[in-house]
Design an enzyme around this catalytic site. Sequence first.
Site, PDB file in Angstrom:
ATOM      1  N   GLU A 160      11.724   6.376 -47.245  1.00  0.00           N
ATOM      2  CA  GLU A 160      11.065   5.590 -45.852  1.00  0.00           C
ATOM      3  C   GLU A 160      12.205   4.784 -45.099  1.00  0.00           C
ATOM      4  O   GLU A 160      12.071   3.670 -44.698  1.00  0.00           O
ATOM      5  CB  GLU A 160      10.229   4.468 -46.292  1.00  0.00           C
ATOM      6  CG  GLU A 160       8.866   5.331 -46.970  1.00  0.00           C
ATOM      7  CD  GLU A 160       7.920   4.259 -47.603  1.00  0.00           C
ATOM      8  OE1 GLU A 160       7.892   3.109 -47.209  1.00  0.00           O
ATOM      9  OE2 GLU A 160       6.987   4.763 -48.207  1.00  0.00           O
ATOM     10  N   ASN A 200      12.347  11.143 -48.987  1.00  0.00           N
ATOM     11  CA  ASN A 200      11.073  10.793 -49.062  1.00  0.00           C
ATOM     12  C   ASN A 200      10.523   9.972 -48.093  1.00  0.00           C
ATOM     13  O   ASN A 200      11.187   8.943 -47.662  1.00  0.00           O
ATOM     14  CB  ASN A 200      10.687  10.397 -50.401  1.00  0.00           C
ATOM     15  CG  ASN A 200       9.091  10.356 -50.700  1.00  0.00           C
ATOM     16  OD1 ASN A 200       8.458  11.501 -50.333  1.00  0.00           O
ATOM     17  ND2 ASN A 200       8.525   9.512 -51.202  1.00  0.00           N
ATOM     18  N   HIS A 236       0.114  10.600 -46.903  1.00  0.00           N
ATOM     19  CA  HIS A 236      -1.130   9.668 -46.776  1.00  0.00           C
ATOM     20  C   HIS A 236      -1.860   9.869 -45.608  1.00  0.00           C
ATOM     21  O   HIS A 236      -1.441   9.181 -44.580  1.00  0.00           O
ATOM     22  CB  HIS A 236      -0.389   8.176 -46.920  1.00  0.00           C
ATOM     23  CG  HIS A 236       0.325   7.983 -48.135  1.00  0.00           C
ATOM     24  ND1 HIS A 236      -0.465   7.875 -49.558  1.00  0.00           N
ATOM     25  CD2 HIS A 236       1.669   7.582 -48.401  1.00  0.00           C
ATOM     26  CE1 HIS A 236       0.575   7.506 -50.378  1.00  0.00           C
ATOM     27  NE2 HIS A 236       1.699   7.511 -49.678  1.00  0.00           N
ATOM     28  N   GLU A 264       2.889  12.102 -51.848  1.00  0.00           N
ATOM     29  CA  GLU A 264       2.033  11.037 -52.452  1.00  0.00           C
ATOM     30  C   GLU A 264       0.614  11.292 -51.824  1.00  0.00           C
ATOM     31  O   GLU A 264       0.032  10.142 -51.044  1.00  0.00           O
ATOM     32  CB  GLU A 264       2.684   9.865 -51.812  1.00  0.00           C
ATOM     33  CG  GLU A 264       4.001   9.414 -52.278  1.00  0.00           C
ATOM     34  CD  GLU A 264       4.634   8.210 -51.766  1.00  0.00           C
ATOM     35  OE1 GLU A 264       3.866   7.306 -51.182  1.00  0.00           O
ATOM     36  OE2 GLU A 264       5.792   8.030 -52.012  1.00  0.00           O
ATOM     37  N   ASP A 266      -2.964  11.760 -50.634  1.00  0.00           N
ATOM     38  CA  ASP A 266      -4.505  11.018 -50.517  1.00  0.00           C
ATOM     39  C   ASP A 266      -4.927  11.003 -48.982  1.00  0.00           C
ATOM     40  O   ASP A 266      -4.235  11.078 -48.047  1.00  0.00           O
ATOM     41  CB  ASP A 266      -4.404   9.598 -51.034  1.00  0.00           C
ATOM     42  CG  ASP A 266      -3.554   8.463 -50.526  1.00  0.00           C
ATOM     43  OD1 ASP A 266      -3.122   8.766 -49.330  1.00  0.00           O
ATOM     44  OD2 ASP A 266      -3.269   7.654 -51.269  1.00  0.00           O
TER      45      ASP A 266
END
Length: 461
Positions: A160, A200, A236, A264, A266
């Site tokens: 990030e 990432n 996400h 990650e 979701d």
Amino acid sequence: MKRRALRLLAAAALAVPAGLTGLAVPGPAAAEAATLGAAAAEHGRVFGAAVAGHRLGEADYARVLDTEFNGVTPENEMKWETVQRTRGSFDYTAADAIVERARARGMAVRGHTLVWHSQLPSWVQNITSGSELLTVMRDHIANVAGHYRGKIAYWDVVNEAFEGGSRRQSVFQQRIGDSYIEEAFRAARAADPSAKLCYNDYSTDGINAKSDAIYAMVRDFKARGVPIDCVGFQAHLIVGQVPGDMRQNLQRFADLGVDVNITELDIRMPTPPSAANLQAQAADYRKVVEACLAVSRCTSITVWGITDRYSWIPDVFPGQGAALLFDEQYAKKPAYHSTLEALGGTSEPDPDPDPPGACRVSYQVNAWNSGFTASITITNTSTAAVNGWSLAFTLPAGQTITGGWNATYRPSSGQVTATNAAWNAAIAPGGSVSIGFQATHTGDTSPPQAFALNGTTCQKA
Ligand code: G3I
């Protein structure tokens, strides 16, 4: 639900990406791909889950992890504030437990994360000298990646570092400058030459200003020989909003000569989840899996948690959640089946399915000398939606309902039936409704012994 037959192994073998040569893709090696990990392995890919170490003692959590996944990412245990909370003092207890457990089961481990502005101890944030922070960052990477040398398939080396199309003004950026990212990758390569080293980030799943900026950085790194092997796309996502150009985005990075990973995943929605949103989520998961499988260098997909029960989302986005593949009772959601199907697997019946109409009731009493309130939460633990309900229970002697909310209560004492209001008649699989009442009592404030939803006895929470 429609189940597609298992694809031919030969076809799956053709899909194994060249970039995976030498990277063992672990089991579970099922004869028929009836689990996410087994189905992904047939494509030479990993299907992993973020894991919270302190949940591993929970039988259902461990069972689903071990059965369904062939990769793990420690959710918090490798972050700076966990491993080097105090300068110079490294604690690997929590992370070691996850790594050794995964390795014993042949699961690939994704290291997360070496350099991140968040979950960073204050002693690091307070360093004012760029050269001192560079030394501290290199030492941290040497120590952590060195500790796990040879045991990590992929490291999220830097996490990030962009906001929109620009560098995030983290302490690393401000003190060390642009070079901190490549310095981190060089330090990671020196510490663990066998791990694939990844950058990432989130909101980079489609083509946009942020993914463009990262693309330019990766292209520059490859041109100058900075040791980067892969890019992680956190994914996400929000239900109904999978970027339409996700495959193209993954492909353009892969064309730079790096692996791409969904790290990650979701897909959140308002809670309690509606049946329509759960179906839309299933379609969205399918799109993400198909985008990854269409790119030969998309070598792994990781979901950010096993069960909706423990997802990070409700803490950060109140009123949102239900983002994962297993609901709060570990039942397989529609998204589980669409994911497995997209991976080419076939779903076996749940070995211990909740019967139609299965339910759970929590009953909280707040009492005073002559009265009490009862707050009741009814959860639909089955895989089928409830459309219209009544909850039957027997009030102990001396208790009389004087008023209630979110349901009607008839009669007011003895064998009571609470019936839905018009607006809370539907309870989606995994969803809940909250109701309650005020009552008088003559000394006994104990709860009813049993509850039945539409005639089916509920578990008590
Ligand atoms: O460990 C403490 C515990 O002692 C304390 O009682 C409790 C009270 O709130 O907090 C616990 O720490 C929490 C920690 O998770 C461990 O559970 C923190 O408050 C909480 O902020 C932290 O959240 C994590 C978050 O990263 C931090 O930014 C989430 O679990 C984790 O899922 C999330 O993961 C990130 C990825 O690393 C990077 N990408 C985004 C993703 C989601 O935010």
